[in-house]
Design a protein around this motif. Structure first.
Motif, PDB file in Angstrom:
ATOM      1  N   ASP A 150      -3.960   8.402  -5.333  1.00 47.16           N
ATOM      2  CA  ASP A 150      -4.817   9.188  -4.448  1.00 47.16           C
ATOM      3  C   ASP A 150      -3.955   9.765  -3.330  1.00 47.16           C
ATOM      4  O   ASP A 150      -3.457   9.032  -2.486  1.00 47.16           O
ATOM      5  N   GLN A 175      -3.496   8.912   5.045  1.00 44.50           N
ATOM      6  CA  GLN A 175      -4.007   7.708   5.699  1.00 44.50           C
ATOM      7  C   GLN A 175      -2.874   6.766   6.103  1.00 44.50           C
ATOM      8  O   GLN A 175      -2.868   6.224   7.209  1.00 44.50           O
ATOM      9  N   SER A 176      -1.907   6.586   5.176  1.00 41.66           N
ATOM     10  CA  SER A 176      -0.797   5.685   5.459  1.00 41.66           C
ATOM     11  C   SER A 176       0.096   6.218   6.571  1.00 41.66           C
ATOM     12  O   SER A 176       0.533   5.473   7.444  1.00 41.66           O
ATOM     13  N   GLU A 196       0.821  -1.215   0.000  1.00 39.67           N
ATOM     14  CA  GLU A 196       0.000   0.000   0.000  1.00 39.67           C
ATOM     15  C   GLU A 196       0.851   1.258   0.000  1.00 39.67           C
ATOM     16  O   GLU A 196       0.358   2.353  -0.281  1.00 39.67           O
ATOM     17  N   SER A 235      -4.712  11.330  -0.818  1.00 45.90           N
ATOM     18  CA  SER A 235      -5.240  11.150   0.535  1.00 45.90           C
ATOM     19  C   SER A 235      -4.674   9.897   1.186  1.00 45.90           C
ATOM     20  O   SER A 235      -4.644   9.778   2.411  1.00 45.90           O
ATOM     21  N   LYS A 236      -4.187   8.971   0.328  1.00 42.12           N
ATOM     22  CA  LYS A 236      -3.592   7.747   0.881  1.00 42.12           C
ATOM     23  C   LYS A 236      -2.289   8.033   1.620  1.00 42.12           C
ATOM     24  O   LYS A 236      -1.887   7.271   2.488  1.00 42.12           O
ATOM     25  N   ASN A 257       0.787   3.422  -5.911  1.00 45.54           N
ATOM     26  CA  ASN A 257      -0.470   3.447  -5.165  1.00 45.54           C
ATOM     27  C   ASN A 257      -0.682   4.790  -4.465  1.00 45.54           C
ATOM     28  O   ASN A 257      -1.793   5.303  -4.382  1.00 45.54           O
ATOM     29  N   LEU A 258       0.398   5.357  -3.947  1.00 41.75           N
ATOM     30  CA  LEU A 258       0.288   6.646  -3.277  1.00 41.75           C
ATOM     31  C   LEU A 258      -0.059   7.745  -4.267  1.00 41.75           C
ATOM     32  O   LEU A 258      -0.793   8.687  -3.949  1.00 41.75           O
TER      33      LEU A 258
END
Length: 835
Positions: free
Chosen positions: A241, A247-248, A232, A243-244, A237-238
């Motif tokens: 989005d 979140q991460s 992730e 926002s990830k 992947n980052l």
């Protein structure tokens, strides 16, 4: 990369490189100087790395040297500009090779340091700072170095039991902003670096979890949950989005590091570059939306926000910081509210905005109100430590309760609070009543201070559907007088009475809360006084019948309270219980009267207030002697005997069953009042007048007789308008359907008219008349001859015989003036004039 590290520490490699590019000393002077400087700096850094210098001093020294190397390595012209330098074509490859070697040399130095101590990843954080300070540095090349060093560190710490990398939070904040950089090449490297940083943070979190399990878990129960693969965190992947990223980061970083992350972004909100400030606000909000519970140092963050808002009026800054307050309040309402109440009073506009932000979401309103109630338990200017808080107030004068009162004035009118206030009405009501008392004392020293406790109480009433109560109290001038210390206790009584008059719907929960307060015990003695005053008035208005037994126990306990004020209030309530006894149940009447007698015995040591208490309950004790139920009569006789014993009255022989006569009991008690209790006469008359309207005949008969004796005894104390009221009241009784009551009322009316005839309209003459009558006092004689049918022969009072025509001759005991007639002509014949 490991072979490069080996080469970097090889003196032979350094010597060979220097010889290789020595011929370029004149053709590419700037590159040669940079290379030479880096070699020299690297030697010093490695020497320090192998020394026994204090670690802190070692790192600080190395950081200074690296800063110098950074400026040399990334301040040179870029490769394209180097190629444009006029030189032989044969030297072009060497120049490019020298350029790459300079960057590798700087990178190798960092790798050596990190390979020995991951803590020194902090250098990367400083590199980003240096980059941002001067855009002339080669930022893409610097980002490449940062991402490579992070990649090396991620491989190094994989599987480690512990990872000492305290800089990850701040570095993550810097990289998250660079992920939105306008240069795609820099953005790409930032995503790569963020991936490796999160992998390091993941190892750090897992290592911390393992150590905790080893410490607290039994060996046989030791089990580590399998960790995710970290896919992730992959840059692709980052990048899908952004926002990830938030979140991460929020999910992966440990609480202290996440706090550093939040703190760093918070500081970015006030930078001049609005693009960076806006990006920081976005990432900050996204992070706190799901992970605010992991943030520590909440109070410090709130304080910093307040100071920032006071100094910067930027719309982006204000909106973002107020949003942070809202999100932090979700998970840490106590910490936020406590900090918001710890500023000077009255609150300024910035602080009020922060109050609004803290309570902006309806889900946190109950928690906000609970915290405010906790603060309201404190006393202004009293240094005390509230157990739920881990530090003392920053303000030595502790004005937090006053600030909390102001906050209620601000917050309660808001929609979400209007809905929640019903849940906390009793607690808020009593907390503000106490703060009214504390604040009224404060106003003696600070006349210009707003009276927030009073204002908050008015807001509470209006927000609870009790606008009529507020209006009524305003008409009684209650609100204006609350600032006067001497008025406060009466003000508490007025509030409780007015709430009762308007039958406030919150009564059940308010009574329950007051009972809970009373059972648990107050924090301060003055709290008891307010609680008892309020509780007593509610009971007086709502419990005419029956009086709850559990409250009798409370008042009995308060009789022995060490605070004289508490004791007196309790006894006054107990003394007033008899008039509010249930009229449909004799058992309750007798129980309450019996309780009163027991309580008089309990408080016998408080002789200084005994008279007040006895006299406050005396009228019902006398009148209920004629009750139709024997158990009530026995309870009255029992309690009156205690009164006689405690107040040193002459023995009431006529209370004994074999000698009992109601009128003789009244006569005896009134004569005991003659000398030492005259000041209570008018109060007793006023209370007795109330029983003239009773539907029970025995109470009406008894009150008519008692009024006659009290008027005879205290007529000189009455004013003209008072006797007029008494005449009007007895005139209605003269028309009663009961012939006995009518005849008794006529006798009493005659007594009233005689007193009125002697009264003068002159105030001076009335005062003189009072003084004259006080000096020349005479004991009373029988006035009614009511119900004298019992055999009084053998009475200890000395009655010698009973004549056949029911005329009685009273013995020498009455010759001294107690009774001065020769006998009893008839049951209702009025005796001769008093000599």
């Amino acid at each position: 990369m490991s072979s490069r590290i080996t080469k970097a520490v090889s003196n032979l490699h350094i010597l060979q490189s220097s010889v290789k590019w020595h011929h370029m000393e004149h053709s590419a002077t700037s590159l040669w100087d940079t290379y030479s400087g880096l070699i020299s700096n690297q030697a010093m850094i490695l020497a320090l790395n192998s020394s026994f210098v204090d670690p802190v001093l070692q790192f600080e020294t190395q950081l200074k040297i690296i800063n110098s190397s950074f400026k040399m390595a990334f301040a040179v012209t870029n490769l394209d500009e180097v190629r444009e330098i006029r030189m032989n074509e044969d030297d072009e490859d060497d120049i490019e090779s020298l350029y790459r070697t300079i960057l590798n040399l700087f990178e190798d130095t960092l790798l050596i340091l990190v390979s020995k101590d991951v803590y020194k990843l902090q250098i990367l954080k400083e590199m980003v700072v240096w980059m941002n300070e001067d855009n002339s540095y080669m930022q893409e090349e610097a980002m490449v170095v940062i991402s490579r060093v992070l990649s090396f560190a991620a491989r190094k710490v994989k599987g480690s039991a512990s990872v000492n990398a305290p800089c990850l939070g701040v570095l993550a904040a810097e990289l998250s902003l660079l992920c939105s950089h306008s240069d795609p090449s820099i953005t790409q490297q930032a995503f790569v670096g963020m991936y490796h940083l999160l992998c390091i943070a993941k190892c750090q979190s897992e290592g911390t979890a393992k150590s905790k399990n080893k410490k607290y878990d039994k060996p046989e129960n030791h089990c580590i949950q399998p960790s995710s693969s970290g896919t992730e965190f992959l840059p692709k992947n980052l990048q899908k989005d952004k926002s990830k990223i938030a979140q991460s980061v929020g999910k992966t970083l440990l609480p202290p590091l996440l706090t550093d992350f939040v703190w760093s972004l918070l500081m970015k909100l006030s930078v001049p570059d609005q693009t960076i400030a806006s990006e920081a606000a976005t990432i900050l909000t996204l992070t706190l939306e799901c992970n605010a519970h992991k943030v520590t140092m909440v109070s410090k963050i709130v304080d910093t926000i307040y100071k920032q808002l006071c100094g910067d009026d930027s719309p982006i800054l204000r909106e973002a910081m107020l949003r942070v307050i809202t999100l932090l309040t979700r998970t840490s309402p106590k910490k936020v509210i406590f900090q918001l109440m710890d500023y000077p009073v009255p609150a300024d506009d910035i602080l009020i905005l922060m109050w609004y932000a803290a309570g902006a979401e309806s889900s946190v309103v109950p928690h906000v109100l609970k915290t405010i109630l906790l603060i309201l338990k404190g006393k202004p200017r009293e240094m005390e430590k509230i157990t739920e808080r881990k530090h003392f107030s920053l303000n030595a004068t502790n004005m937090m309760p006053v600030a909390a009162s102001q906050a209620l004035c601000t917050l309660l009118p808001l929609g979400p609070y209007k809905k929640a206030v019903a849940q906390f009405f009793p607690q808020l009501l009593m907390a503000l009543m106490l703060q009214l008392f504390y604040s009224s004392n404060l106003r003696l020293m600070t006349e210009d201070r707003p009276f927030y406790a009073r204002d908050a109480l008015r807001v509470l009433l209006n927000c609870s559907g009790l606008q009529e109560v507020d209006t009524a109290l305003n008409r009684k001038n209650c609100w204006n007088q609350f600032s006067q210390v001497l008025f406060h206790h009466h003000g508490v009584y007025l509030v409780a009475k007015t709430l009762s008059e308007y039958k406030f719907p919150q009564f059940p929960e308010t009574l329950h809360y007051l009972y809970k307060l009373a059972v648990e015990g107050p924090r301060r003695s003055e709290d008891s006084v307010i609680t008892i005053t309020f509780l007593t008035e509610l009971l007086n208005n709502f419990f005419k019948d029956p009086f709850p037994e559990k409250f009798l126990v409370l008042f009995r306990n308060w009789v022995n309270d060490p605070d004289p004020a508490v004791c007196k209030l309790s006894l006054q309530k107990i003394a007033s219980m008899a008039p509010v006894i249930n009229e449909a149940n004799g058992g309750i009447r007798s129980m309450a009267i019996h309780h009163f007698g027991q309580l008089l015995m309990d408080m016998s040591q408080y002789t200084w207030m005994l008279n007040d208490v006895v006299n406050a309950g005396l009228v019902p004790l006398i009148l209920f002697l004629e009750d139709t139920e024997e158990r009530v009569v026995k309870a009255c006789k029992y309690t009156l005997e205690i009164c006689a014993s405690e107040l040193k009255w002459s023995t009431l022989y006529f209370l004994k069953d074999e000698y009992y006569n109601f009128e003789l009991v009244v006569l005896n008690i009134c004569n005991n009042f003659l000398i030492s209790h005259q000041k209570y006469i008018t109060d007793l008359i006023s209370e007795t007048l109330g029983f003239l309207e009773s539907s029970r005949r025995y109470l009406k008969r008894g009150s008519v007789i008692l009024l006659g004796y009290l008027a005879k005894l205290g007529g000189h104390l009455l004013l003209r308008d008072e006797i007029d009221v008494m005449i009007e009241a007895i005139d209605r009784v003269i028309r009663d359907e009961d012939p006995v009551i009518r005849e008794l009322a006529e006798i009493t009316n005659k007594i009233f008219l005689e007193i009125a005839h002697k009264l003068t309209t002159s105030t001076i003459k009335q005062s003189f008349q009072r003084l004259f009558n006080f000096i020349y006092l005479k004991k009373l004689k029988l006035l009614y001859n009511y119900n004298l049918t019992k055999n009084l022969t053998g009475s200890p009072m000395g009655i010698k015989e009973i004549r056949s025509d029911k005329e009685a001759i009273i013995s020498d005991h009455y010759e001294d003036g107690l009774v001065k007639n020769e006998g009893f002509p008839s049951a209702l014949e009025h005796s001769s004039e008093e000599k």
